[in-house]
Design a protein around this motif. Structure first.
Motif, PDB file in Angstrom:
ATOM      1  N   ARG A   5      67.422  41.103  36.184  1.00  0.00           N
ATOM      2  CA  ARG A   5      68.512  41.965  35.056  1.00  0.00           C
ATOM      3  C   ARG A   5      67.626  42.244  34.149  1.00  0.00           C
ATOM      4  O   ARG A   5      66.808  41.778  33.423  1.00  0.00           O
TER       5      ARG A   5
ATOM      6  N   VAL B 179      67.764  42.786  29.244  1.00  0.00           N
ATOM      7  CA  VAL B 179      69.147  41.367  28.305  1.00  0.00           C
ATOM      8  C   VAL B 179      69.545  41.793  27.445  1.00  0.00           C
ATOM      9  O   VAL B 179      70.913  41.786  27.063  1.00  0.00           O
TER      10      VAL B 179
ATOM     11  N   LYS C  79      75.606  29.075  34.641  1.00  0.00           N
ATOM     12  CA  LYS C  79      75.732  30.121  33.576  1.00  0.00           C
ATOM     13  C   LYS C  79      73.812  30.196  32.766  1.00  0.00           C
ATOM     14  O   LYS C  79      73.719  28.764  32.555  1.00  0.00           O
TER      15      LYS C  79
ATOM     16  N   TRP D 115      75.302  34.824  31.138  1.00  0.00           N
ATOM     17  CA  TRP D 115      75.503  35.311  32.115  1.00  0.00           C
ATOM     18  C   TRP D 115      76.301  34.621  33.259  1.00  0.00           C
ATOM     19  O   TRP D 115      75.549  33.575  33.118  1.00  0.00           O
TER      20      TRP D 115
ATOM     21  N   LEU E 286      74.542  39.196  37.734  1.00  0.00           N
ATOM     22  CA  LEU E 286      73.712  39.623  36.228  1.00  0.00           C
ATOM     23  C   LEU E 286      73.789  41.400  35.868  1.00  0.00           C
ATOM     24  O   LEU E 286      73.229  41.141  34.911  1.00  0.00           O
TER      25      LEU E 286
ATOM     26  N   PRO F 107      76.507  41.001  31.576  1.00  0.00           N
ATOM     27  CA  PRO F 107      77.159  39.962  30.536  1.00  0.00           C
ATOM     28  C   PRO F 107      78.432  39.871  31.072  1.00  0.00           C
ATOM     29  O   PRO F 107      79.169  40.524  30.415  1.00  0.00           O
TER      30      PRO F 107
END
Length: 468
Positions: free
Chosen positions: A215, A218, A234, A251, A256, A259
């Protein structure tokens, strides 16, 4: 007429309060390291507290019995075998006398601390691991497999070691294009999550050398981030927004793309260090340089990450150690304990649930991870996964009798019916072939894995490894 608007969420942790111990129970005259690395600088278990300290020659840390209080004499013996400053220290989850240290001298050392603590300076480690070309700042013991240790360095490389044999069993050299900020194992040790200076969150199967999920961005900010796997799979991350606000995000590891939730905190520039208790599903955030500790409960109900309270004091923290559940006082409803590092002092802080009864509170203390490993190193290398073996805290935790082990090299007692293989020499480990892990099985269908190129291979493309 509806009263729903005024309903307060029910939680037994809603009134958890933090209380600093009295000054006579603190440890004084500890010269906490001034190294600029954003680590906790402290590690605690039910027997010992270890603190990275300032020293003329560089790589030194202090190890004291957990019940130590008062002034630390300048002649107090230390662990001082590194040639440059120590950046991280971590106690082994399966042996309270074993601690690993990572240093700017590019090595990782494993030490065996005698019961009762040090009586003379310790300069000789029982094992030195050399596989990084730059300073090493991250250590992470496997949660359930005996003798498996992950290290990450400023060479952007992750190494996984069998410390029972001293062998480097996996090396991930192409997963990260920049500095790795943090690494966290999932519950059964089948995968790790990492965050990197490129702002990406990655989920990696270290045995197959594959990046299962990525991802990007972030957190938008340029300051360091952290990521930890939670018990339900998670991932919780801390970082900074584009406007330099500190953030907390949750997440879903299976997806992903967005969020689950993002919470903004404040505009302080201290890196938020998350500490996680899988038994209560509580997360504690300690910002370096902050005077506060925030704590949250993570649930399956919106808003998923519930702010509980905030502990505030006058003195900022240089770092903090988090005591595992085996070490807390269950008869006082203590569910967590921090060891806050001041400039010259270590201050214990207890997190307690207010209860009037003196009886053991079953709901506060589910079975917790014990010392006994669920797997041997070779079983994990061969592809097996298992969550940590749990023990009851009823009546307080009592450590099992010490097993007769040759430092790290003996294997724990196993049932004769078990099909697990014993620890082998470094040369025999190549006979193992990896099988898809539970994390890989869930995630392979979501995204095509990115293959990591090992530094050396033995012809088995699934298993990056290098003989040491």
């Amino acid at each position: 007429m509806s009263f729903r608007r005024g309903v307060v969420r029910q939680s037994k942790f809603r009134h958890v309060f933090a209380q600093a111990w009295k000054s006579e129970h603190c440890i004084d005259d500890v010269r906490v390291s001034r190294v600029t690395w954003d680590g906790p600088l402290c590690a605690v278990n039910p027997k010992f507290i270890a603190v990275i300290i300032e020293a003329g020659g560089g790589g030194t840390f202090l190890v004291l019995p957990i019940n130590k209080s008062g002034r630390v004499d300048q002649s107090c013996p230390t662990v001082c075998g590194h040639a440059a400053p120590v950046l991280d220290i971590q106690w082994c989850p399966h042996d309270d006398n074993i601690i690993a240290s990572a240093s700017e001298d590019c090595t990782v050392k494993v030490w065996q601390i005698p019961d009762g603590g040090l009586t003379v300076p310790m300069t000789d480690a029982i094992l030195t691991l050399e596989g990084h070309s730059k300073r090493v700042g991250i250590l992470a013991w496997h949660p359930s497999a005996y003798n498996i240790l992950l290290t990450a360095g400023c060479d952007n490389i992750i190494c996984v070691w069998n410390v029972g044999t001293g062998e480097l069993v996996y090396q991930l050299t192409e997963s990260h294009p920049d500095l790795i900020y943090s690494v966290s194992w999932n519950k059964d040790g089948s995968a790790v999550c990492t965050v990197c200076k490129d702002k990406a969150l990655r989920i990696i199967d270290p045995r197959r050398g594959t990046v299962l999920k990525v991802r990007e961005k972030v957190h938008e900010g340029t300051r360091p981030m952290r990521a930890i796997f939670l018990a339900d799979g998670k991932i919780l991350t801390t970082g900074f927004s584009r406007m330099s606000e500190r953030q907390l995000a949750l997440w879903d590891a299976v997806n992903l793309s967005e969020p689950v939730v993002v919470q903004e905190m404040d505009t302080s520039n201290g890196v938020l260090l998350p500490f996680y208790d899988p038994d209560t599903n509580m997360v504690y955030l300690c910002g370096k340089g902050d005077c506060t500790i925030r704590y949250f409960e993570v649930t399956d109900e919106p808003p998923y990450v519930h702010f509980l309270s905030l502990y505030s004091s006058k003195e900022p923290q240089r770092g903090a150690g988090f005591l595992c559940k085996r070490g807390v006082e269950v008869n006082k409803c203590e569910i967590a304990r921090f060891y806050k590092l001041h400039e010259r002092k270590v201050e214990p802080i207890s997190m307690t649930v207010p209860r009037k009864s003196d009886l053991f509170q079953v709901d506060l203390y589910p079975d917790t991870a014990g010392l006994e490993p669920a797997l041997l190193a070779d079983e994990w290398i061969a592809g097996q996964d298992a969550p940590p073996l749990l023990v009851s805290l009823s009546g307080g935790y009592t450590a099992p009798p010490s097993k007769q082990r040759d430092t790290l090299r003996g294997k724990p007692k196993r049932d004769s019916q078990d099909s697990g293989s014993p620890l082998t020499s470094a040369g025999n480990t190549a006979a193992h072939t990896s099988t898809p892990t539970s994390a890989a099985r869930e995630m392979d269908e979501e995204a095509a894995p990115q293959q990591v190129t090992p530094k050396e291979t033995d012809g088995n493309a699934d298993r990056p490894r290098r003989e040491v």
